[in-house]
Design a protein around this motif. Structure first.
Motif, short mmCIF file in Angstrom:
data_model
loop_
_atom_site.label_atom_id
_atom_site.label_comp_id
_atom_site.label_asym_id
_atom_site.label_seq_id
_atom_site.Cartn_x
_atom_site.Cartn_y
_atom_site.Cartn_z
N LEU A 387 0.85 -1.19 0.00
CA LEU A 387 0.00 0.00 0.00
C LEU A 387 0.89 1.24 0.00
N TYR A 388 0.74 2.05 -1.03
CA TYR A 388 1.48 3.31 -1.16
C TYR A 388 0.51 4.46 -0.90
N LEU A 389 0.94 5.39 -0.09
CA LEU A 389 0.11 6.54 0.27
C LEU A 389 0.81 7.81 -0.17
N ALA A 390 0.28 8.45 -1.21
CA ALA A 390 0.88 9.68 -1.75
C ALA A 390 0.32 10.89 -1.00
N THR A 391 1.19 11.84 -0.68
CA THR A 391 0.77 13.04 0.03
C THR A 391 1.70 14.20 -0.27
N VAL A 392 1.20 15.41 -0.04
CA VAL A 392 2.04 16.61 -0.11
C VAL A 392 2.09 17.27 1.27
N ASP A 393 1.77 16.49 2.30
CA ASP A 393 1.75 16.96 3.68
C ASP A 393 3.18 16.91 4.23
N GLU A 394 3.70 18.06 4.66
CA GLU A 394 5.07 18.10 5.17
C GLU A 394 5.15 18.14 6.69
N ASN A 395 4.02 18.13 7.39
CA ASN A 395 4.07 18.26 8.84
C ASN A 395 3.71 16.97 9.58
N VAL A 396 4.04 15.83 8.99
CA VAL A 396 3.77 14.53 9.61
C VAL A 396 4.88 14.21 10.61
N ALA A 397 4.50 13.79 11.79
CA ALA A 397 5.47 13.49 12.84
C ALA A 397 6.15 12.17 12.58
N ALA A 398 7.37 12.03 13.10
CA ALA A 398 8.13 10.79 12.92
C ALA A 398 7.42 9.60 13.52
N SER A 399 6.74 9.79 14.64
CA SER A 399 6.02 8.69 15.29
C SER A 399 4.90 8.17 14.39
N ALA A 400 4.20 9.07 13.69
CA ALA A 400 3.14 8.66 12.78
C ALA A 400 3.70 7.89 11.60
N LEU A 417 10.14 17.59 -0.50
CA LEU A 417 9.81 17.25 0.88
C LEU A 417 10.66 16.09 1.38
N LYS A 418 11.02 15.17 0.50
CA LYS A 418 11.83 14.02 0.91
C LYS A 418 13.18 14.47 1.48
N VAL A 419 13.74 15.55 0.94
CA VAL A 419 15.07 16.01 1.39
C VAL A 419 14.98 17.27 2.25
N SER A 420 13.76 17.71 2.55
CA SER A 420 13.60 18.96 3.29
C SER A 420 14.12 18.86 4.72
N ASP A 421 14.79 19.93 5.18
CA ASP A 421 15.24 19.99 6.56
C ASP A 421 14.09 20.26 7.52
N ALA A 422 12.95 20.73 7.00
CA ALA A 422 11.81 21.04 7.85
C ALA A 422 10.95 19.82 8.13
N ALA A 423 10.94 18.85 7.21
CA ALA A 423 10.16 17.63 7.38
C ALA A 423 11.03 16.53 7.97
N VAL A 424 10.39 15.41 8.33
CA VAL A 424 11.15 14.31 8.96
C VAL A 424 11.25 13.11 8.04
N TYR A 425 11.09 13.33 6.73
CA TYR A 425 11.03 12.23 5.78
C TYR A 425 12.40 11.66 5.40
N GLN A 428 13.55 8.25 6.91
CA GLN A 428 12.53 7.23 7.15
C GLN A 428 12.56 6.19 6.03
N SER A 429 12.71 4.92 6.40
CA SER A 429 12.86 3.86 5.41
C SER A 429 11.57 3.60 4.63
N ASN A 430 10.43 3.94 5.18
CA ASN A 430 9.17 3.70 4.48
C ASN A 430 8.63 4.95 3.81
N VAL A 431 9.51 5.90 3.51
CA VAL A 431 9.15 7.10 2.76
C VAL A 431 10.00 7.17 1.50
N ILE A 432 9.34 7.29 0.36
CA ILE A 432 10.03 7.40 -0.92
C ILE A 432 9.50 8.62 -1.66
#
Length: 457
Positions: A387-400, A417-425, A428-432
């Protein structure tokens, strides 16, 4: 970090934000990187303040730096101390803007009040308003606007920054004037129609906001024209996720707000002034403002709800467009068991339903502009597949993100967003990224499987 269950960290309300911005001659905004705020919770953090880019430091908003007296010698240190009010914490503290020349242009705003930074969401905003007191001195007031609150949308609408925004300084008076100039033609036409008694016809011409599909197509066309492209083929674009984010969060949003302004303003005129033209008296208009407030409130609530529902559906349409242009086999909105309706099933529902297939032969792609707790809704869409979940949400917490990983959900985010210093992506191994999804997870890993079944040329 564990907190007392009865202790709440201060959170800026929309009223707090408006109060700080009121009367400001300049406003500085900075999207906070993780290092900009995690020091407030971790005393061992390397960075103890907010990084200020060189162009912002020297742009005239902050007081000018002076040389620090260093009797011991060493590399020059440039700094300025100034009073900074924090309404969220009801405190004023002398902040330090410091530039260690030995570290190049690196500059930090330090000696800050910790409380407003604690527990905030990724990609939250630092807002500093500068106003001039009667005696001519400058006053600086600061707020942290959490990215999960309404303040970010308010600031975006007010100052017009886009999805790639990092930092900038704004002059509210100039912003207001530019905003007025953008709608001046519409205002003049409305006034003319009102005086001429043709307001009803004018309002009718602007009453309809294009539907979601039409608006999405307009935004896609505008992006293609601006970038000299003929299609949104994800395999031909360097950063397909960034394209989707720009189309949905920037181009389409601006288009929608323009149509919304014209349509909703005419509805408001209809409620308050009616369509009687110049015969409406000030007294009757004032009475209408008060007596028709419930209708006005309902209109504003409807407008806010329409924005949210439109954004989610249009995001799906943009993803469907890049699937089509990339010739990716899929089926959209097919009904599976218990009336569940995933956004996209790849390569088709028949293979997805085949109990004899291998797990990696099929997948589900869901799309949500913002996640919060909504990601839990998509878990039931898995049937022995990824299951792949596409989003443009940059404020997701690491715990989520970790919770999603435990449920087998792979997040697909724009490249920025994947390389952003503001996001936590980033780690994370399950973020592409979208590019990885199309190039690696589809073309390299699944296209060979689909070809053996004759589902793909």
């Amino acid at each position: 970090m564990q907190q007392d269950m009865f202790t709440a960290e201060p959170e800026a309300s929309l009223d707090d934000l408006i109060a700080v911005l009121e009367g400001a001659e300049q406003v500085y905004l900075k999207k906070l990187s993780l290092n900009d705020w995690q020091w407030s919770e971790n005393p061992r953090a390397h960075q103890a303040g907010v990084y200020i880019p060189q162009q912002d430091r020297d742009g005239g908003f902050f007081p000018p730096l002076g040389l620090k007296d260093r009797q011991e010698g060493g590399a020059l240190i440039r700094e300025i101390w100034f009073e900074l009010e924090w309404p969220q914490a009801a405190r004023t503290k002398t902040a330090r803007l410091v530039h260690y020349t030995s570290k190049g242009p690196e500059t930090h705003l330090t000696n800050l009040v910790k409380e407003p930074f604690r527990g905030i969401s990724p990609a939250s905003l630092l807002v500093i308003a500068r106003d001039r007191l009667r005696e001519g001195s400058l006053r600086f007031r600061a707020l942290i606007v959490d990215s999960n609150g309404a303040g970010v949308d308010y600031l975006r609408d007010l100052f017009g920054f886009d999805s790639a925004f990092i930092s900038g300084c704004y002059v509210p008076e100039t912003v207001a004037r530019e905003s007025e100039e953008r709608v001046l033609d519409h205002v003049e036409q409305a006034v003319f129609a009102w005086r001429a008694g043709t307001l009803e016809a004018f309002a009718g011409a602007h009453a309809v906001i294009p539907g979601t599909s039409q608006m999405a197509a307009m935004a896609q066309a505008a992006y293609l024209e601006a970038n000299g492209l003929s299609s949104l083929d994800p395999f031909a674009m360097k950063a397909p996720g960034d394209a989707v984010m720009q189309i949905s969060r920037d181009i389409e949003y601006r288009l929608f707000r323009d149509f919304e302004l014209k349509a909703r303003s005419m509805e408001l005129v209809r409620i308050v002034l009616g369509m009687e033209g110049a015969s409406m008296s000030v007294e009757r208009a004032l009475r209408a403002l008060i007596t028709e407030f419930p209708r006005i409130d309902k209109l504003m609530l409807s407008a806010a709800q329409q924005r949210k529902s439109r954004a989610g559906k249009s995001f799906e349409l943009h993803i469907e467009r890049i699937l089509k242009d990339g010739r990716v086999p899929y089926e959209a909105q097919v009904v599976i068991e218990s009336k569940k309706r995933p956004d996209f099933v790849l390569p088709d529902f028949s293979l997805y339903s085949d109990t004899g297939r291998a797990r990696e032969e099929a997948l589900v792609l869901s799309a949500k502009t913002t996640l919060r707790e909504r990601w839990k809704q998509v878990h039931g869409e898995i049937r022995d597949c990824d299951l792949y979940l596409a989003t443009v949400d940059e404020n997701v917490a690491a715990s989520a993100i970790s919770d999603m990983g435990e449920e087998g959900i792979i997040l697909v985010v724009p490249e920025l967003l994947k390389v952003s210093d503001a996001a936590v992506y980033r780690k994370q191994s399950n973020v592409i990224s979208f590019g990885e999804f199309f190039g690696l997870h589809l073309r390299r890993n699944r296209y060979p499987l689909w070809r053996t079944r004759g589902l793909f040329p």
